[in-house]
Enzyme design. Structure first.
Site, PDB file in Angstrom:
ATOM      1  CB  SER A  31       9.665  -4.073  -0.915  1.00  0.00           C
ATOM      2  OG  SER A  31      10.623  -3.444  -1.724  1.00  0.00           O
ATOM      3  CE  LYS A  82       6.644  -2.639   2.536  1.00  0.00           C
ATOM      4  NZ  LYS A  82       5.188  -2.839   2.725  1.00  0.00           N
ATOM      5  CE1 TYR A  92       8.280   0.715   1.598  1.00  0.00           C
ATOM      6  CE2 TYR A  92       9.894  -0.462   0.271  1.00  0.00           C
ATOM      7  CZ  TYR A  92       8.587  -0.159   0.558  1.00  0.00           C
ATOM      8  OH  TYR A  92       7.577  -0.711  -0.175  1.00  0.00           O
TER       9      TYR A  92
END
Lengths: 328, 328
Positions: free
Chosen positions: A126, A154, A150
């Site tokens: 991402s 990633k 998050y």
């Protein structure tokens, strides 16, 4: 070949499975079997390819070994807890997004002890790996300073993917997806949801809220482009990647005004009249820190291709999600 | 205050403990207790500070909770499997360098559930987080593309340190140490060992092998400078760090010729005559990919200070390790 999709019940997972079943091959290799795995049982896709649907929790030790038992030739790992949930539930985010991925990588390594095995692993990362301050066009060598759990998870998985590839345990390609727009389905509470909502809702004859200025710029890919990235990542020669296994995907840098203009050209002023401007300072502040544009040179040189403009994105949505039918 | 050093039996850990016991305070706060932990029982340091020595394995679940039971105010996490070992033993490297650190971070987070707790955590990272291609002077925003499992593990721990700090679970400062030279003790088989060896061995009246050209440039800090970095990282206001909790330490960019010239100035030509040039293509190739210089602006602005030159580094080694006695 045998293909495993982890996260196959999601929007991208289902579209990817549909494309694979339609193509019946990857890079000229016929697809014999497709294993669809997710936390809920993924729907199988009507078509000529043999399929298995599995409801499994990748974060549980042992699950990944079960998925790897038949040594799939190609693995897509799309499963993740999304940004908002990983921020709200710290434990769950790390358990699914980090531990789950690590279980998968370790299971692949273990499978390689029994017989020679080095599958292609396509991993969806991402642009959340990047954090402020960001230049106007973010280069391929931008430092990773994620500002969410998050994005942290990633970024960690990207590092693991590169190290496991360098050691020869797998043949990894990590792809950082732009914000997928137009996201089909119901409106959600994600802060970025309005980028899709201001197109999707009016195309359904419904009102949409726009919480930011028309001049807000962001980085987009259509679901079609995203599937194209995944299929291309499965096929490319990874030699030219060297040790840098993770790539920012090309995308479309566009403003909210660009989105609205495309909507008006395709669906007319009755569609754009359904966009209600309701400024939200909190959302505006969050969005102000997001990437606006990338110079995704490496991926472009490797043959990954972005959408041309929002007219194409809107038309694709009307074709794929609305059977070509406009509301007005 | 109560201070915990994990990795206290190592060279840096022992020197740090010695400095803390000598100072009796950190940033003006008197030291009440010092807990020294390592995989082998760390020697305690003669002096006025109450000390406890613990032989523990941080990679075992539960160990970190035991270490955190008394809520130490300041934690130094120095424990790691070194680069060569992490490359030779993949499992051990991830178990100690990644899982061990994660157990520590989680134990701190758990300790904060019982009572308000947000200790300063000083973590030693490494310039091994950087990989080729590298610019001549590596900036603070250089992308992390490690080319070893050790560098990967350190880069991951940096990301975790930043995320746990952002979430308010701890107050982390990660410091990327230059290559420590002159490393006291016996010669080792590390590819970088000659940088210390060509000074240490002649200062002991022994022959040293130089496997690379005299014009090879690298990035150095003395043990004294490294202890200075650790103490400063324990004391600084972390507000100005923002979300970027990891810092490249300032160092000395110098060539092998600079090292030899300093040795000759301090110990004379009989010392430098003990350096035997024996080119090793393998080592030369490895070293060619290593960092040569950094622009460590952030750390310098935060008050971290490097060695001035190799004369000082050699003199400090003679004082600290040889009781001021030269061999000739």
């Amino acid at each position: 070949m045998h293909i495993l999709i982890i996260g196959a019940a999601g929007m991208i997972g289902q579209k990817l499975a549909t494309a694979l079943v339609a193509n019946e091959n990857v890079g000229g290799h016929p697809i014999d079997r497709l294993t669809l795995a997710d936390i809920v049982p993924p729907p199988t896709i009507a078509g000529p390819v043999s399929q298995q649907s599995l409801a499994v929790d990748l974060s549980q030790p042992g699950t990944a070994d079960t998925l790897l038992a038949d040594h799939p030739d190609l693995i897509f790992h799309l499963a993740a807890v999304v940004s908002g949930e990983a921020e709200a539930d710290f434990d769950k985010g790390y358990r699914i997004n980090l531990d789950g991925t690590r279980h998968l990588l370790e299971a692949i390594r273990r499978a390689g002890r029994q017989q020679p095995y080095c599958p292609r692993l396509v991993f969806t990362s991402s642009i959340a790996v990047f954090g402020e301050p960001l230049p106007p066009a973010i280069p391929d060598d931008q430092i990773h300073t994620p500002l969410t759990s998050y994005g942290t998870q990633k970024a960690i998985c990207e590092l693991l993917l590169a190290d496991y590839s360098r050691r020869g345990f797998l043949d990894g390609v990590g792809i950082r997806l732009p914000t997928i727009t137009v996201r089909p389905g119901k409106p959600n509470k994600a802060a970025s949801g309005f980028f899709s909502g201001i197109l999707r809702e009016p195309l359904n004859g419904q009102e949409a809220i726009l919480p930011v200025d028309d001049n807000v710029r962001h980085w987009f890919a259509s679901p079609r482009a995203a599937i194209g990235f995944l299929l291309h990542a499965a096929e490319i020669d990874t030699g030219p990647l060297g040790q840098r296994r993770n790539l920012t995907m090309p995308g479309l840098s566009a403003t909210v005004a660009d989105e609205i203009a495309a909507l008006e050209r395709i669906a007319g002023p009755r569609a754009t009249a359904l966009i209600r401007r309701q400024p939200d300072e909190t959302i505006a502040r969050m969005v102000a820190g997001w990437p606006q544009n990338f110079d995704a040179r490496r991926a472009s040189e490797l043959g990954f291709t972005a959408d041309i403009g929002f007219d194409d994105i809107v038309r694709a949505h009307v074709e794929d999600e609305l059977n070509g039918v406009l509301p007005f």
